[in-house]
Each structure stands twice: as structure tokens, then as C-alpha cells.
Design a protein around this motif. Sequence first.
Motif, mmCIF file in Angstrom:
data_model
loop_
_atom_site.group_PDB
_atom_site.id
_atom_site.type_symbol
_atom_site.label_atom_id
_atom_site.label_comp_id
_atom_site.label_asym_id
_atom_site.label_seq_id
_atom_site.Cartn_x
_atom_site.Cartn_y
_atom_site.Cartn_z
ATOM 1 N N HIS A 17 10.005 36.517 -22.476
ATOM 2 C CA HIS A 17 10.370 37.861 -22.062
ATOM 3 C C HIS A 17 11.853 37.868 -21.687
ATOM 4 C CE1 HIS A 17 5.984 37.717 -21.211
ATOM 5 N NE2 HIS A 17 6.044 38.921 -21.737
ATOM 6 N N GLY A 18 12.451 39.042 -21.677
ATOM 7 C CA GLY A 18 13.862 39.168 -21.337
ATOM 8 C C GLY A 18 14.182 38.597 -19.969
ATOM 9 N N TYR A 19 13.315 38.854 -18.997
ATOM 10 C CA TYR A 19 13.544 38.351 -17.645
ATOM 11 C C TYR A 19 13.617 36.823 -17.638
ATOM 12 C CZ TYR A 19 12.801 37.169 -12.767
ATOM 13 O OH TYR A 19 12.942 36.627 -11.521
ATOM 14 N N TYR A 41 19.094 42.668 -22.452
ATOM 15 C CA TYR A 41 18.251 43.577 -23.232
ATOM 16 C C TYR A 41 19.011 44.235 -24.380
ATOM 17 C CZ TYR A 41 14.760 42.600 -19.777
ATOM 18 O OH TYR A 41 13.861 41.956 -18.977
ATOM 19 N N SER A 42 20.293 44.527 -24.190
ATOM 20 C CA SER A 42 21.051 45.093 -25.308
ATOM 21 C C SER A 42 21.250 44.042 -26.399
ATOM 22 C CB SER A 42 22.390 45.655 -24.837
ATOM 23 O OG SER A 42 23.226 44.640 -24.327
ATOM 24 N N THR A 43 21.445 42.795 -26.014
ATOM 25 C CA THR A 43 21.582 41.721 -27.001
ATOM 26 C C THR A 43 20.266 41.523 -27.746
ATOM 27 O OG1 THR A 43 23.274 40.620 -25.665
ATOM 28 C CG2 THR A 43 22.156 39.282 -27.329
ATOM 29 N N VAL A 54 11.715 39.146 -33.279
ATOM 30 C CA VAL A 54 10.704 40.206 -33.345
ATOM 31 C C VAL A 54 9.987 40.242 -32.012
ATOM 32 C CG1 VAL A 54 10.354 40.128 -35.847
ATOM 33 C CG2 VAL A 54 8.971 38.664 -34.362
ATOM 34 N N ILE A 55 9.350 41.357 -31.741
ATOM 35 C CA ILE A 55 8.557 41.496 -30.527
ATOM 36 C C ILE A 55 7.126 41.134 -30.892
ATOM 37 C CG2 ILE A 55 7.726 43.100 -28.779
ATOM 38 C CD1 ILE A 55 10.375 44.691 -29.307
ATOM 39 N N SER A 56 6.575 40.113 -30.212
ATOM 40 C CA SER A 56 5.229 39.659 -30.555
ATOM 41 C C SER A 56 4.153 40.400 -29.790
ATOM 42 C CB SER A 56 5.090 38.156 -30.307
ATOM 43 O OG SER A 56 5.167 37.862 -28.926
ATOM 44 N N PRO A 64 9.353 48.963 -16.853
ATOM 45 C CA PRO A 64 9.056 49.220 -18.262
ATOM 46 C C PRO A 64 8.122 48.146 -18.813
ATOM 47 C CG PRO A 64 11.430 48.906 -17.872
ATOM 48 C CD PRO A 64 10.736 48.669 -16.594
ATOM 49 N N ASP A 65 7.537 48.434 -19.966
ATOM 50 C CA ASP A 65 6.659 47.456 -20.598
ATOM 51 C C ASP A 65 7.419 46.159 -20.840
ATOM 52 O OD1 ASP A 65 4.559 49.210 -20.636
ATOM 53 O OD2 ASP A 65 4.924 49.873 -22.701
ATOM 54 N N ARG A 66 6.696 45.044 -20.680
ATOM 55 C CA ARG A 66 7.303 43.727 -20.901
ATOM 56 C C ARG A 66 7.111 43.338 -22.363
ATOM 57 N NH1 ARG A 66 7.752 39.671 -16.530
ATOM 58 N NH2 ARG A 66 7.112 38.310 -18.202
ATOM 59 N N LYS A 67 8.220 43.024 -23.007
ATOM 60 C CA LYS A 67 8.188 42.631 -24.415
ATOM 61 C C LYS A 67 8.419 41.133 -24.514
ATOM 62 C CE LYS A 67 10.209 47.042 -25.698
ATOM 63 N NZ LYS A 67 11.433 47.727 -26.099
#
Length: 174
Positions: A17-19, A41-43, A54-56, A64-67
Motif C-alpha cells: 500500500h502507499g502508506y 500517491y501522485s508518483t 497495477v492495483i491488485s 480513502p480506500d486502500r489500494k
Amino acid sequence: MNVPVTLLGLLEREPSHGYDLKREYDAYFGRGKPLPFGQVYSTLSRLARDGKVVISEVGPGDGPDRKRYVITDLGATEVEQWLTQPVEPAPHLQTVLFAKVVLALMLDRPAGEYLDTQRRAHLQRMRELTGIKRTGSLVDALLADHGLYHLEADLRWIEMTSARLDALKQEVQP
């Protein structure tokens, strides 16, 4: 620092995840300059747009939703190419310190005093890095060593330039 490729490399290790990517980036590469969440997140958005991640899965989070991001073959190829290409050697022929010395001489200002001030700043930073080296992890010690070696080279340049100020002044003044 090449943030996009570094994030891709972290994703090659494992989908994240981004975090989690920000946390890992800051732990290893963001010493003294943590990566802002917005930049992460912009990167990731640009990397997804370009087909490198890709987002799995998408799940609920506190905000917000965790991607969860996964690297693609294209992204893995970019990491491989980046890792195998040498880094351009850092020494540049036009540095800020050089420009300050030459301009000071051109303007008949005390370039030697400016070099003394810079020397003190370098020595202070070297003391800070030495403290980090003594108390930090292996990662901290290696980063501190890298900085110390560069500062040592700068100090040698400062000493050599100080010894040549009169000759340099004759060359740069009309």
C-alpha cells in the motif's frame, strides 16, 4: 534520488500500500528528508498510468480506500535497467562554492573569510554525521560515511583554494 524507480524497487520486493511504501522509503532513503504522502500517491498514479504498476486490490481504510500496488513486467524492467546503469560521477565543474569564491574575488570581497565560514559549516556537519555513525544502524553509518567522504573532499578543496586565493584573484580581476 529517483523516487519513482525507488518505489518500483520496493514494489518488486513485495506488493504494498502507499502508506507502507512511504514508511519503507523514509526508513531507508528519506534520512533527513521524508517523502510527502502526496508525492507517494501522485508518483504511484503516474506509474499506474504508464503501465509500470497495477492495483491488485482495493479495501476500506480509515480514510480513502486502500489500494495495494503490484509492479508489472514493464516496471521490473525499468528497475533492472536503472540498477545496472552507473550513476553519473557527482563532481561537477561548476559548484555554488566555486562561484561564491570567484564572485567574492571579482567584487573585491573577503573570499578567505567566506571559505573560513564554509570550513566551519563543513566541520559542524562532519561532527553531526560522526554522531549518527556512532549511534545509528548500519544503514545510517553507511550514509554518514558517504557524506563524510564528500565533506572531506570539499575541505581539501577549501584548503587548496585558500592557499591560491591571491593567484586566483589576479586571474579573475580586470
